[in-house]
Design a protein around this motif. Structure first.
Motif, mmCIF file in Angstrom:
data_model
loop_
_atom_site.group_PDB
_atom_site.id
_atom_site.type_symbol
_atom_site.label_atom_id
_atom_site.label_comp_id
_atom_site.label_asym_id
_atom_site.label_seq_id
_atom_site.Cartn_x
_atom_site.Cartn_y
_atom_site.Cartn_z
ATOM 1 N N VAL A 487 2.637 3.432 -5.704
ATOM 2 C CA VAL A 487 1.601 2.984 -5.766
ATOM 3 C C VAL A 487 1.395 3.313 -7.161
ATOM 4 C CG1 VAL A 487 0.836 3.880 -2.967
ATOM 5 C CG2 VAL A 487 1.084 5.947 -4.587
ATOM 6 N N ARG A 488 -0.078 2.649 -7.872
ATOM 7 C CA ARG A 488 -0.025 2.238 -8.903
ATOM 8 C C ARG A 488 -1.056 3.646 -8.952
ATOM 9 N NH1 ARG A 488 -1.259 -2.882 -7.253
ATOM 10 N NH2 ARG A 488 -3.775 -1.813 -6.686
ATOM 11 N N GLU A 491 -4.658 2.937 -7.021
ATOM 12 C CA GLU A 491 -4.293 3.528 -5.650
ATOM 13 C C GLU A 491 -4.274 4.940 -5.772
ATOM 14 O OE1 GLU A 491 -2.532 -0.003 -3.792
ATOM 15 O OE2 GLU A 491 -0.884 0.773 -4.956
ATOM 16 N N SER A 598 8.659 -1.852 -3.701
ATOM 17 C CA SER A 598 7.492 -2.056 -4.056
ATOM 18 C C SER A 598 7.220 -1.676 -5.817
ATOM 19 C CB SER A 598 6.654 -0.196 -3.354
ATOM 20 O OG SER A 598 8.048 1.096 -4.431
ATOM 21 N N ARG A 602 3.828 -3.824 -6.650
ATOM 22 C CA ARG A 602 3.202 -3.838 -6.968
ATOM 23 C C ARG A 602 2.733 -2.923 -8.083
ATOM 24 N NH1 ARG A 602 1.829 -0.484 -0.927
ATOM 25 N NH2 ARG A 602 -0.539 -0.173 -1.966
#
Length: 607
Positions: A487-488, A491, A598, A602
């Motif tokens: 995830v970034r 986030e 991902s 992402r």
């Protein structure tokens, strides 16, 4: 046609290693000197075949004593257990910690997985190899995750002998790792519990409240801090009452699948087929995971008590702990705890005078990520290659040795203790409606205070990272380990619940939270993940056996070049990833593409 080893014979030391486990052979059919009586009839075949489950312990016995498994030693073990040599050879070569080729008696395993790679594992390996040089008598092997991510980079030295000696160096320098390999007995003392549990001593903790507070070797200290209160309540409730409490609490498995624990226990308890089995999955091999190790090292009696309760609830009289081979300290602590509990009437034929018989055995794994899958774990215990079985039938119907079996990991089991001491309603009030109770998270990487954190379900990723002291320049966070997703940094408001991570398009997995800053080259990290899945695939099904290789090859090409060629390889990766996810037998192949996907979608890893 079977595999035969010709005239290879075991050395006296190899024979002694096997006999120490199995006892002396009773006839020539098992390897003893031939007598006239042996020429008249065969003895022991059926009984020996029933002991096939001792094949893995037998391989450990040889490997521990000698450092590798020769043809003569393997042949002798096969005669003792009447296992076909071809099958035993397939088992021996399945595990990374065994060798069927000569190697030094001392082996230094240096972790090169995600947390250690980010902490400079490549430079560590180069430094160790430069210091040792040729003819040092120490073998250096690059290893997948050693479960010491809070102290990365890490190394584990194993010196064969009687007894085998081990030493951990973490965080490791080249000098410290070489010293650990050269003189295992001079390894530094165990670091304080606060190193692994930064919250140690916090009175609000539930699962970790005794870690760093109680002497892990003392049964009296454990009981003085509430130990065995839960077991006494379990006997007061009865098996059905225990299962009802666990069901009402909303407890789900903490290994990643999140299956309701009470439902699993009830399904097994209701099976008419006997005996029932209980298996604790302590083979946490997911890169970035070390919470079960911390519990076993810091609060081993909690696991013993929780397994006794689970066995009582499902009608099992035997519990097996399948423990990671890379956890020597956890092995020593658990062996001591089991022996003490047995001596004090807390295990054995009459637990606490309640007329219930239950005992626990430990089976060591030997370095195979796939054995974290429950049916592969069963095969491993039974003396076969650790390959997953097709389902149905499910383990609650036909599991270990074809009997109804409950399999839970360490964290899931120790959650049973506060459920019984606090009550199901109080436990369910912790967390959220669909993710109840406390949760352990393994935080590592670019944080100031890596370790195991206990928080209620529902805290956000950002709140957890703040507890661990995330460093400036956060580039990405990996949730769920190698089988999870990235995830970034923007986030971090994702709620850490099973439903919250699903809505965010990622996974909670087993509780891995690994932070990476801009100093970590993301393409190299993804390549390491792909190499991990390629190496750890059991090879049973074609999609995984071939797909993990193709994924690693494509990522290798991307690392070496960019532009149109990279775009073509990304398209190929998507096709391979879909095949892996849709057609693999088990979760290893089904999740092997997750982290890469991902990172591409992402994080824009290759833009």
């Amino acid at each position: 046609m079977d595999l035969h080893f010709g005239d290879s014979e075991p050395t006296d030391e190899e024979r002694a290693a096997v006999d120490a486990l199995l006892g002396p052979p009773e006839s020539a059919w098992e390897g003893a000197d031939r007598s006239e009586e042996d020429l008249r009839w065969a003895r022991g075949g059926r009984a020996a075949r029933d002991r096939r489950e001792l094949l893995l312990p037998g391989l450990h016995a040889i490997n521990d004593r000698i450092g590798w498994i020769s043809a003569g030693a393997l042949g002798y073990l096969c005669r003792r257990l009447t296992v076909p040599p071809a099958e035993a050879y397939g088992v021996a070569t399945f595990y990374a910690m065994f060798s069927v080729a000569p190697r030094p008696a001392t082996v230094l395993h240096v972790c090169t997985d995600l947390a250690c790679t980010a902490a400079g594992a490549d430079a560590l390996c180069a430094g160790i190899e430069a210091r040792l040089g040729p003819g040092s008598g120490v073998g250096v092997e690059r290893s997948p995750c050693l479960g010491l991510c809070e102290r990365a980079p890490a190394a584990l030295a194993i010196r064969a002998g009687d007894p085998v000696r081990t030493a951990v160096s973490a965080p490791a320098t080249a000098q410290a790792a070489v010293l650990a390999a050269s003189a295992p007995d001079s390894a530094p003392e165990e670091p304080p519990a606060q190193r692994a549990v930064p919250q140690a001593g916090d009175p609000s903790l539930i699962l970790l409240r005794r870690v760093g507070v109680v002497d892990p070797a003392s049964l009296d200290d454990y009981r003085a801090h509430g130990g065995y209160t839960a077991l006494r309540r379990a006997f007061a409730l009865g098996p059905a009452g225990v299962i009802r409490e666990v069901s009402d609490s909303g407890l789900v498995g903490r290994g990643g699948a999140a299956f309701p624990t009470g439902r699993k226990w009830q399904a097994t308890a209701s099976q008419p087929d006997r005996p029932h089995h209980l298996v604790c999955n302590a083979d946490e091999s997911e890169p970035g995971t070390f919470k079960d190790r911390v519990i076993m090292e810091g609060d081993p009696y909690a696991l013993v008590e929780a397994m006794t309760i689970a066995g009582y609830a499902i009608g099992a009289h035997r519990g097996l702990i399948y423990l990671r081979g890379e956890y020597p300290r956890a092995l020593q602590r658990l062996e001591h705890a089991i022996a003490q509990a047995r001596a004090r009437g807390l295990l054995g034929d009459d637990v606490l005078g309640q007329g219930y018989a239950f005992d626990i055995e430990i089976r060591r794994g030997a370095g195979a990520y796939i054995c974290g899958e429950e049916t592969a774990l069963f095969n491993s215990i039974e003396g076969y290659r650790g390959e997953p079985r097709s389902k149905p039938p499910f383990p609650v119907e036909k599991g270990l040795f074809g009997r109804p079996t409950v399999e839970n990991n360490v964290e899931t089991l120790v959650n049973v203790l506060p459920i019984l001491t606090q009550g199901a309603e109080a436990y369910a009030a912790i967390g959220t409606e669909h993710s109840t109770g406390p949760k352990l998270f393994c935080v590592s990487g670019s944080v100031a205070r890596p370790g195991v954190y206990e928080v209620p379900f529902g805290v956000t990723l950002g709140e957890l990272l703040a507890l661990a002291g995330v460093r400036p320049g956060l580039r990405a966070v990996l949730l769920g380990g190698a089988a999870g997703g990235f995830v970034r940094p923007d986030e971090t408001d994702i709620p850490l619940t099973f439903e919250g991570t699903r809505r965010a398009g990622t996974t909670l997995g087993s509780g891995v939270v690994m932070a990476f800053d801009g100093t970590v080259p993301l393409p190299r990290l993804l390549l390491r993940i792909a190499e991990f899945f390629r190496d750890e695939s059991c090879g049973q099904c074609v999609p995984c056996r071939v797909g993990t290789v193709r994924q690693q090859e494509a990522l290798q090409r991307i690392v070496e070049r960019t532009g149109a060629a990279a775009a073509a390889d990304i398209a190929l990766l998507r096709e391979v990833g879909r095949a892996l996810r849709d057609a693999s037998i088990c979760g290893l192949g089904q999740t092997a593409w997750n982290a890469v996907e991902s990172a591409v979608d992402r994080l824009g890893a290759y833009e």
